[in-house]
Design a protein around this motif. Sequence first.
Motif, PDB file in Angstrom:
ATOM      1  N   LEU A  79      22.160  47.224  69.024  1.00  0.00           N
ATOM      2  CA  LEU A  79      22.454  46.699  70.363  1.00  0.00           C
ATOM      3  C   LEU A  79      23.549  45.632  70.316  1.00  0.00           C
ATOM      4  O   LEU A  79      24.442  45.606  71.172  1.00  0.00           O
ATOM      5  N   LEU A  80      23.482  44.763  69.326  1.00  0.00           N
ATOM      6  CA  LEU A  80      24.525  43.740  69.182  1.00  0.00           C
ATOM      7  C   LEU A  80      25.882  44.400  68.923  1.00  0.00           C
ATOM      8  O   LEU A  80      26.906  43.994  69.483  1.00  0.00           O
ATOM      9  N   ALA A  81      25.876  45.429  68.063  1.00  0.00           N
ATOM     10  CA  ALA A  81      27.115  46.153  67.771  1.00  0.00           C
ATOM     11  C   ALA A  81      27.606  46.896  69.001  1.00  0.00           C
ATOM     12  O   ALA A  81      28.816  46.933  69.283  1.00  0.00           O
ATOM     13  N   ALA A  82      26.679  47.495  69.754  1.00  0.00           N
ATOM     14  CA  ALA A  82      27.054  48.259  70.954  1.00  0.00           C
ATOM     15  C   ALA A  82      27.774  47.374  71.967  1.00  0.00           C
ATOM     16  O   ALA A  82      28.755  47.801  72.592  1.00  0.00           O
ATOM     17  N   GLU A 203      33.937  47.613  61.719  1.00  0.00           N
ATOM     18  CA  GLU A 203      33.131  46.513  61.183  1.00  0.00           C
ATOM     19  C   GLU A 203      31.742  46.476  61.832  1.00  0.00           C
ATOM     20  O   GLU A 203      30.750  46.199  61.160  1.00  0.00           O
ATOM     21  N   GLU A 204      31.692  46.774  63.133  1.00  0.00           N
ATOM     22  CA  GLU A 204      30.405  46.779  63.826  1.00  0.00           C
ATOM     23  C   GLU A 204      29.520  47.927  63.362  1.00  0.00           C
ATOM     24  O   GLU A 204      28.290  47.790  63.276  1.00  0.00           O
ATOM     25  N   ILE A 205      30.125  49.078  63.063  1.00  0.00           N
ATOM     26  CA  ILE A 205      29.359  50.219  62.549  1.00  0.00           C
ATOM     27  C   ILE A 205      28.716  49.852  61.210  1.00  0.00           C
ATOM     28  O   ILE A 205      27.531  50.117  60.970  1.00  0.00           O
ATOM     29  N   ILE A 206      29.496  49.229  60.333  1.00  0.00           N
ATOM     30  CA  ILE A 206      28.979  48.810  59.028  1.00  0.00           C
ATOM     31  C   ILE A 206      27.889  47.762  59.204  1.00  0.00           C
ATOM     32  O   ILE A 206      26.866  47.778  58.502  1.00  0.00           O
ATOM     33  N   PHE A 207      28.076  46.879  60.182  1.00  0.00           N
ATOM     34  CA  PHE A 207      27.082  45.832  60.441  1.00  0.00           C
ATOM     35  C   PHE A 207      25.728  46.430  60.822  1.00  0.00           C
ATOM     36  O   PHE A 207      24.695  46.075  60.251  1.00  0.00           O
ATOM     37  N   TYR A 208      25.737  47.366  61.772  1.00  0.00           N
ATOM     38  CA  TYR A 208      24.429  47.839  62.220  1.00  0.00           C
ATOM     39  C   TYR A 208      23.787  48.838  61.260  1.00  0.00           C
ATOM     40  O   TYR A 208      22.557  48.910  61.176  1.00  0.00           O
ATOM     41  N   VAL A 209      24.602  49.559  60.498  1.00  0.00           N
ATOM     42  CA  VAL A 209      24.028  50.526  59.554  1.00  0.00           C
ATOM     43  C   VAL A 209      23.589  49.848  58.258  1.00  0.00           C
ATOM     44  O   VAL A 209      22.509  50.122  57.736  1.00  0.00           O
TER      45      VAL A 209
END
Length: 230
Positions: A79-82, A203-209
Amino acid sequence: MTPLENEITALKKELVSMWILVQSQLNKAKDAMVRFDKDLAREVLIKEKRVNSFELKIDRDCENIFALYCPVAVDLRFLLAALKINTNLERIGDIAAGIALYIVESSVNFEVSVMESTSLLRMYEEAINILIDARTAFEKEDTVLARSIFKRDDVLDAINENAPIVIGEVIRANPNTIPEALYMLSVIRKLERVGDQSKNIAEEIIFYVEAKIMKHLESSQKRFEGEEED
């Protein structure tokens, strides 16, 4: 599936739909530029309202999920990444609209030979492809593909850095191309920002995964390299 899982699945579909719209905006702005099609450029400007509506809806949906389900762990990170990806996509939509506005306002056609000599067309294609691959990485949660975007963004940065020299050569060769050349320089600057926004998305994809914050890792690496040089 739990209610929270259903909400997150629906949110992911919304983000992908917005992504496809933004990709379409970039593609249409490119076609309008190459063909000097003012009607197509105006269509991009009109559809910018849809991009903005998508952003507002996705923001509201994220807020509702936070309020109703108090997500944790990977759901919270998603959600934060979204929220951030949503903002990045809206900014890319703004960039597409900005390019379209140049076409609407310009009185001179962009010569294909000049666009090729400045690497503008190559840069545009790569910017679109990076955005498409970022979407694939998002849909498949593919952090390897997400990381590949960092190096590809360097290509856009290099073209952007070299652009003033190339544009200067174009103007010296034919001073009558000054308005056209300055417009093209502005488009190159905008495409460099598309690369930056796509990199932020990666960067957000890597963060949430993976639960890794890339900005902090990059800052630490730069400090370490600086200390080694000292």
